[in-house]
Design an enzyme around this catalytic site. Structure first.
Site, PDB file in Angstrom:
ATOM      1  N   GLU A  18     -19.508 -24.430  -6.580  1.00 37.30           N
ATOM      2  CA  GLU A  18     -20.917 -24.675  -6.882  1.00 37.30           C
ATOM      3  C   GLU A  18     -21.644 -25.051  -5.607  1.00 37.30           C
ATOM      4  OE1 GLU A  18     -23.593 -27.002 -10.247  1.00 37.30           O
ATOM      5  OE2 GLU A  18     -21.476 -27.487  -9.982  1.00 37.30           O
ATOM      6  N   GLY A  20     -25.917 -25.126  -3.567  1.00 33.29           N
ATOM      7  CA  GLY A  20     -27.328 -25.395  -3.792  1.00 33.29           C
ATOM      8  C   GLY A  20     -28.062 -24.256  -4.460  1.00 33.29           C
ATOM      9  N   MET A  21     -27.687 -23.017  -4.122  1.00 30.40           N
ATOM     10  CA  MET A  21     -28.378 -21.854  -4.675  1.00 30.40           C
ATOM     11  C   MET A  21     -27.747 -21.333  -5.955  1.00 30.40           C
ATOM     12  SD  MET A  21     -29.583 -19.385  -1.546  1.00 30.40           S
ATOM     13  CE  MET A  21     -29.935 -18.082  -2.725  1.00 30.40           C
ATOM     14  N   ILE A  24     -20.233 -19.960  -8.495  1.00 26.47           N
ATOM     15  CA  ILE A  24     -19.350 -18.804  -8.542  1.00 26.47           C
ATOM     16  C   ILE A  24     -18.301 -19.034  -9.624  1.00 26.47           C
ATOM     17  CG2 ILE A  24     -17.717 -17.367  -7.263  1.00 26.47           C
ATOM     18  CD1 ILE A  24     -19.207 -18.038  -4.721  1.00 26.47           C
ATOM     19  N   ASP A 148     -24.261 -15.716   9.412  1.00 20.58           N
ATOM     20  CA  ASP A 148     -23.583 -16.885   8.836  1.00 20.58           C
ATOM     21  C   ASP A 148     -22.065 -16.731   8.944  1.00 20.58           C
ATOM     22  OD1 ASP A 148     -23.471 -19.386   7.689  1.00 20.58           O
ATOM     23  OD2 ASP A 148     -23.779 -18.684   5.633  1.00 20.58           O
TER      24      ASP A 148
END
Length: 311
Positions: A18, A20-21, A24, A148
């Site tokens: 889990e 912020g956005m 899964i 990233d």
């Protein structure tokens, strides 16, 4: 032929992670006659689903990665909605990320074998090579930059296959927004000097980030660590890159040379393409004989994480 109108049926098995956005989940795609396919499902959180920028990034990732079909990139299967929430159905990986790989070695007081460092980084180079050189259906270069590249976004499954994942803040000419110069995107500790300075990036930025990951693999220490974001950004742009031999005198010189070139702040002195860095790593691995393969990494991971294999 008419369109086949058939909604994707997914059973959710468990939540894997889990953020912020979004979250899964492990899921199972169900089909006719007992068809079942294991997959991962990335679900956008409700509290950000009303933010148009987040939604566009989420959709952009799905559209971009759907066309990045490579053995070292996590595959996207489907973009859809579930009870009003956007989700991405993607390849499920039974394995660990590179941060977990680091942490297990630290806990055991072990160094990652140099040949496995070179092998893992070389596979990420091949993923980046493919992404950076990807063209659209009419032959235009997409100019993909991951932005990233970091340990949590590099996965190793228990079959020994290395996968680059999470193109959520990637940029591409036609799929995703740029925003460079406006906002800071990525994990500061793994940024290139261009990212840290809010400047335009290209594929060479990803190679600097990969060099930071490689440094951490070889030494067990973070290169630009600090709790203060401003301090980290200053280190990325200005801190002298330490001589690895002062940390570990046994690191092969060829690997140090490859690392040094990936971490050049001057763009013209850095590797100009992921292909070149991958070639150098593979020369190191295989010029003198038989080097590591997927099976080598598979065996090593199963010895390192026996409790996950038994599960």
């Amino acid at each position: 032929m008419d369109q086949i109108k058939d909604s994707l049926q997914i059973d959710f098995v468990r939540k894997i992670a889990e953020g912020g956005m979004g979250s899964i989940y492990e899921g199972q795609q169900l089909g006719t006659d007992g068809f079942l396919k294991q997959m991962a499902v990335k679900m956008l959180n409700l509290d950000v689903s009303s933010d148009q920028e987040f939604v566009e990034m989420f959709i952009g990732e799905a559209k971009l990665v759907a066309n990045l079909v490579h053995q070292n990139i996590v595959q996207i299967y489907h973009l859809g909605r579930y009870e009003g929430n956007l989700y991405i159905a993607m390849e499920y990986l039974n394995g660990i990320n590179l941060q977990e790989f680091f942490d297990r070695h630290k806990r055991l007081g072990r160094k990652i074998p140099y040949d496995l460092v070179a092998f893992i980084i070389s596979r990420v180079c091949r993923a980046l090579e493919y992404a950076h050189e990807k063209r659209d259906e009419v032959g235009r270069l997409l100019r993909v930059v991951h932005r990233d590249v970091s340990p949590k976004n590099i996965m190793c499954n228990f079959e020994g296959v290395v996968k680059l994942t999470d193109f959520g803040i990637a940029k591409a000419q036609t799929y995703m927004g740029n925003r460079e110069g406006d906002i800071l995107l990525g994990k500061t500790q793994y940024m290139s000097p261009e990212q840290a300075a809010f400047q335009e990036t290209d594929g060479r930025s990803d190679l600097f980030s990969l060099g930071i990951v490689m440094f951490e693999c070889l030494t067990g220490s973070a290169l630009f660590a600090d709790d203060d974001t401003i301090v980290v950004l200053d280190k990325v742009m200005n801190q002298e890159i330490p001589d690895i031999h002062t940390v570990d005198p046994d690191v092969p010189q060829k690997l140090i040379d490859i690392l040094g070139k990936s971490l050049k702040r001057e763009l013209g002195e850095r590797y100009q393409a992921a292909r070149d860095m991958g070639d150098d790593l593979e020369h190191f691995l295989y010029d003198d004989g038989y080097g590591p393969t997927n099976q080598t990494l598979e065996k090593y991971l199963k010895e390192l994480f026996p409790e996950l294999i038994s599960e």
